[in-house]
Design a protein around this motif. Sequence first.
Motif, PDB file in Angstrom:
ATOM      1  N   ALA A  26       0.840  -1.210   0.000  1.00  0.00           N
ATOM      2  CA  ALA A  26       0.000   0.000   0.000  1.00  0.00           C
ATOM      3  C   ALA A  26       0.866   1.247   0.000  1.00  0.00           C
ATOM      4  N   MET A  27       1.946   1.237   0.779  1.00  0.00           N
ATOM      5  CA  MET A  27       2.867   2.373   0.774  1.00  0.00           C
ATOM      6  C   MET A  27       3.492   2.552  -0.599  1.00  0.00           C
ATOM      7  N   SER A  28       3.824   1.437  -1.248  1.00  0.00           N
ATOM      8  CA  SER A  28       4.407   1.490  -2.582  1.00  0.00           C
ATOM      9  C   SER A  28       3.441   2.145  -3.564  1.00  0.00           C
ATOM     10  N   PHE A  29       2.189   1.717  -3.534  1.00  0.00           N
ATOM     11  CA  PHE A  29       1.187   2.318  -4.417  1.00  0.00           C
ATOM     12  C   PHE A  29       1.065   3.817  -4.157  1.00  0.00           C
ATOM     13  N   TYR A  30       1.052   4.172  -2.879  1.00  0.00           N
ATOM     14  CA  TYR A  30       0.913   5.579  -2.498  1.00  0.00           C
ATOM     15  C   TYR A  30       2.092   6.402  -3.015  1.00  0.00           C
ATOM     16  N   MET A  31       3.304   5.890  -2.802  1.00  0.00           N
ATOM     17  CA  MET A  31       4.489   6.651  -3.226  1.00  0.00           C
ATOM     18  C   MET A  31       4.559   6.766  -4.750  1.00  0.00           C
ATOM     19  N   GLY A  35       4.529  10.266  -7.138  1.00  0.00           N
ATOM     20  CA  GLY A  35       5.611  10.583  -8.064  1.00  0.00           C
ATOM     21  C   GLY A  35       6.991  10.138  -7.618  1.00  0.00           C
ATOM     22  N   PHE A  36       7.063   9.256  -6.625  1.00  0.00           N
ATOM     23  CA  PHE A  36       8.350   8.760  -6.131  1.00  0.00           C
ATOM     24  C   PHE A  36       8.497   7.289  -6.506  1.00  0.00           C
ATOM     25  N   SER A  37       8.833   7.052  -7.770  1.00  0.00           N
ATOM     26  CA  SER A  37       8.880   5.677  -8.274  1.00  0.00           C
ATOM     27  C   SER A  37      10.004   4.852  -7.646  1.00  0.00           C
ATOM     28  N   GLY A  38      11.093   5.487  -7.282  1.00  0.00           N
ATOM     29  CA  GLY A  38      12.192   4.758  -6.633  1.00  0.00           C
ATOM     30  C   GLY A  38      11.799   4.274  -5.253  1.00  0.00           C
ATOM     31  N   MET A  39      11.168   5.148  -4.479  1.00  0.00           N
ATOM     32  CA  MET A  39      10.694   4.765  -3.153  1.00  0.00           C
ATOM     33  C   MET A  39       9.612   3.694  -3.281  1.00  0.00           C
ATOM     34  N   ALA A  40       8.772   3.835  -4.301  1.00  0.00           N
ATOM     35  CA  ALA A  40       7.729   2.832  -4.544  1.00  0.00           C
ATOM     36  C   ALA A  40       8.362   1.472  -4.826  1.00  0.00           C
ATOM     37  N   ALA A  41       9.414   1.449  -5.624  1.00  0.00           N
ATOM     38  CA  ALA A  41      10.095   0.189  -5.941  1.00  0.00           C
ATOM     39  C   ALA A  41      10.724  -0.414  -4.685  1.00  0.00           C
ATOM     40  N   TRP A  42      11.346   0.430  -3.854  1.00  0.00           N
ATOM     41  CA  TRP A  42      11.953  -0.043  -2.604  1.00  0.00           C
ATOM     42  C   TRP A  42      10.890  -0.681  -1.712  1.00  0.00           C
ATOM     43  N   LEU A  43       9.764  -0.011  -1.590  1.00  0.00           N
ATOM     44  CA  LEU A  43       8.685  -0.519  -0.738  1.00  0.00           C
ATOM     45  C   LEU A  43       8.064  -1.789  -1.308  1.00  0.00           C
ATOM     46  N   LYS A  44       7.982  -1.885  -2.618  1.00  0.00           N
ATOM     47  CA  LYS A  44       7.452  -3.107  -3.241  1.00  0.00           C
ATOM     48  C   LYS A  44       8.384  -4.283  -2.959  1.00  0.00           C
ATOM     49  N   LYS A  45       9.683  -4.044  -3.008  1.00  0.00           N
ATOM     50  CA  LYS A  45      10.662  -5.086  -2.680  1.00  0.00           C
ATOM     51  C   LYS A  45      10.506  -5.485  -1.210  1.00  0.00           C
ATOM     52  N   THR A 147      15.160  19.537  -3.349  1.00  0.00           N
ATOM     53  CA  THR A 147      15.389  18.797  -4.590  1.00  0.00           C
ATOM     54  C   THR A 147      16.173  17.504  -4.354  1.00  0.00           C
ATOM     55  N   GLY A 148      16.864  17.427  -3.228  1.00  0.00           N
ATOM     56  CA  GLY A 148      17.647  16.232  -2.895  1.00  0.00           C
ATOM     57  C   GLY A 148      16.787  15.000  -2.688  1.00  0.00           C
ATOM     58  N   ILE A 149      15.530  15.196  -2.397  1.00  0.00           N
ATOM     59  CA  ILE A 149      14.617  14.073  -2.197  1.00  0.00           C
ATOM     60  C   ILE A 149      14.524  13.228  -3.468  1.00  0.00           C
ATOM     61  N   PHE A 150      14.686  13.877  -4.629  1.00  0.00           N
ATOM     62  CA  PHE A 150      14.607  13.138  -5.895  1.00  0.00           C
ATOM     63  C   PHE A 150      15.861  12.290  -6.116  1.00  0.00           C
ATOM     64  N   TYR A 151      16.997  12.736  -5.591  1.00  0.00           N
ATOM     65  CA  TYR A 151      18.211  11.913  -5.625  1.00  0.00           C
ATOM     66  C   TYR A 151      18.008  10.674  -4.763  1.00  0.00           C
ATOM     67  N   ILE A 152      17.450  10.856  -3.573  1.00  0.00           N
ATOM     68  CA  ILE A 152      17.184   9.727  -2.680  1.00  0.00           C
ATOM     69  C   ILE A 152      16.198   8.768  -3.339  1.00  0.00           C
ATOM     70  N   LYS A 155      18.049   6.780  -5.850  1.00  0.00           N
ATOM     71  CA  LYS A 155      18.942   5.821  -5.174  1.00  0.00           C
ATOM     72  C   LYS A 155      18.159   4.619  -4.640  1.00  0.00           C
ATOM     73  N   LEU A 156      17.006   4.871  -4.032  1.00  0.00           N
ATOM     74  CA  LEU A 156      16.206   3.783  -3.466  1.00  0.00           C
ATOM     75  C   LEU A 156      15.648   2.888  -4.568  1.00  0.00           C
ATOM     76  N   GLY A 157      15.426   3.449  -5.745  1.00  0.00           N
ATOM     77  CA  GLY A 157      14.935   2.666  -6.868  1.00  0.00           C
ATOM     78  C   GLY A 157      15.920   1.649  -7.386  1.00  0.00           C
ATOM     79  N   LYS A 158      17.174   1.761  -6.976  1.00  0.00           N
ATOM     80  CA  LYS A 158      18.225   0.843  -7.424  1.00  0.00           C
ATOM     81  C   LYS A 158      18.410  -0.342  -6.483  1.00  0.00           C
ATOM     82  N   ARG A 159      17.556  -0.455  -5.484  1.00  0.00           N
ATOM     83  CA  ARG A 159      17.651  -1.569  -4.532  1.00  0.00           C
ATOM     84  C   ARG A 159      17.511  -2.899  -5.279  1.00  0.00           C
ATOM     85  N   SER A 160      18.440  -3.800  -4.996  1.00  0.00           N
ATOM     86  CA  SER A 160      18.373  -5.111  -5.663  1.00  0.00           C
ATOM     87  C   SER A 160      17.778  -6.156  -4.765  1.00  0.00           C
TER      88      SER A 160
END
Length: 160
Positions: A26-31, A35-45, A147-152, A155-160
Amino acid sequence: MITEKLQNAINEQITAEMWSSNLYLAMSFYMEKEGFSGMAAWLKKQSSEENEHACSMASYIIKRGGKAKLDKIDVVPNDFGTPLEVFEQVYEHERRVSKMIDMLVDIAAAEKDKATQDFLWGFVREQVEEEASAMTIVDMIKKASPTGIFYIDSKLGKRS
């Protein structure tokens, strides 16, 4: 053979892990909506990992001659706030999960079930990492410029 008390306690944790999986999804869908696709990907993982924990616990119960059960999973929230608020909630949730795992280890010790204690210690160690990871993300977000939030996020979108 696993005791009924321990089997029941682990089955409760299985349901809690599935709730956690739904929470992070649910957090992933929300993020993603925010507009935070990297955070969404991290949360989905993270959601996927919680599901894996539940399955691992179920398999363990079965290997020990018990019956794995999944109980009703309560509804999760669907609105979470800012990225900082989301990851503060992740951190607090991981702290709660750590306490639940610690209680399972205590039950296994009281039941004198060394095999289950050994199995659960893997989750204890993992929770140390989960809490540290969530706290690191909270700290990064707190220190980020607007604007640094978009860097984070990237970065979170690269979680393997």
